[in-house]
Design a protein around this motif. Structure first.
Motif, short mmCIF file in Angstrom:
data_model
loop_
_atom_site.label_atom_id
_atom_site.label_comp_id
_atom_site.label_asym_id
_atom_site.label_seq_id
_atom_site.Cartn_x
_atom_site.Cartn_y
_atom_site.Cartn_z
N LEU A 130 0.62 -1.31 -0.07
CA LEU A 130 -0.12 -0.23 0.30
C LEU A 130 0.81 1.28 0.04
O LEU A 130 0.53 1.96 -0.83
N LYS A 131 1.91 1.24 0.93
CA LYS A 131 2.88 2.24 0.78
C LYS A 131 3.48 2.47 -0.59
O LYS A 131 3.85 3.70 -1.13
N GLY A 132 3.82 1.42 -1.25
CA GLY A 132 4.38 1.47 -2.45
C GLY A 132 3.44 2.21 -3.54
O GLY A 132 3.91 2.58 -4.45
N PHE A 133 2.04 2.04 -3.22
CA PHE A 133 1.19 2.47 -4.14
C PHE A 133 0.70 4.18 -3.66
O PHE A 133 -0.10 4.84 -4.13
N ASP A 134 1.68 4.77 -2.69
CA ASP A 134 1.29 6.07 -2.10
C ASP A 134 -0.17 6.08 -1.55
O ASP A 134 -0.68 6.97 -1.50
N ILE A 135 -0.59 5.12 -0.79
CA ILE A 135 -1.61 5.02 -0.41
C ILE A 135 -1.70 5.18 1.23
O ILE A 135 -0.76 4.26 1.79
N GLU A 136 -2.42 6.00 2.11
CA GLU A 136 -1.96 6.16 3.44
C GLU A 136 -2.51 5.08 4.14
O GLU A 136 -3.71 4.36 3.80
N VAL A 137 -1.83 4.24 5.07
CA VAL A 137 -1.99 3.37 6.05
C VAL A 137 -2.10 3.72 7.33
O VAL A 137 -1.15 4.13 7.59
N ASP A 138 -3.10 3.13 8.04
CA ASP A 138 -2.92 3.37 9.64
C ASP A 138 -3.03 1.70 9.95
O ASP A 138 -3.72 1.02 9.56
N VAL A 139 -2.16 1.38 10.82
CA VAL A 139 -1.94 0.18 11.36
C VAL A 139 -2.37 -0.16 12.92
O VAL A 139 -1.91 0.86 13.70
#
Length: 163
Positions: free
Chosen positions: A24-33
């Motif tokens: 997801l980070k590789g697609f520049d999508i913000e991620v909350d874990v």
């Protein structure tokens, strides 16, 4: 900008779920874990699930091992698409208990289910869902898939040249 929540039942799931976070980070999508245990923190589960759409998430990826109730419980309370990642854990029956717990949802409570430890595919699927309404993400997915195709073509060339 779209945002994906990646939740898991315990910290022991993180090595598997990291693949979803990375893609997801590789697609520049913000991620909350976060850690959201269906069995040990049910109040947190309820709050997270009922409010995820209000908190700006577009998709939820939920990973769990053993009885693997987390993805289904999240899906039962959230209007967002939920992608379940069955995790082969130390208390798992070769992972089948996790797979079936996530896969066999009752009508009206869908959970998209990826392969055992298939967090990378969960991340890609989340990106594809977002890409259906976000051209920038869609273009990145198209580029990513073209890269997969090129790897196969190059692999085929190297195999044929070794004969």
């Amino acid at each position: 900008m779209s945002k994906v929540a990646v939740v898991m039942g315990s910290t022991s799931d993180l090595p598997v779920m990291q693949d979803a976070i990375d893609i997801l980070k590789g697609f520049d999508i913000e991620v909350d874990v976060d850690i959201v245990s269906a069995h040990r923190t049910p109040e947190k589960l309820f709050d997270f699930s009922k409010n995820a759409h209000k908190n700006g998430y577009s998709v939820i990826i939920a990973g769990a091992g053993g009885a693997a109730h987390l993805p289904g419980m999240v899906a039962s309370m959230s209007p967002l698409p939920v992608i379940g990642v069955p995790v082969k854990s130390s208390n798992s029956i070769d992972g089948w208990d996790s797979v079936l717990s996530i896969l066999q949802m009752p009508g009206g409570v869908p959970v998209a289910t990826v392969a055992l430890n298939g967090a990378k595919n969960a991340g890609i699927l989340a990106a594809q869902i977002i890409g259906s309404s976000d051209k920038c993400v869609l273009d990145k997915i198209i580029f990513y898939k073209e890269g997969l195709k090129q790897k196969v073509i190059e692999g085929a060339k190297s195999v044929r040249s070794e004969k």
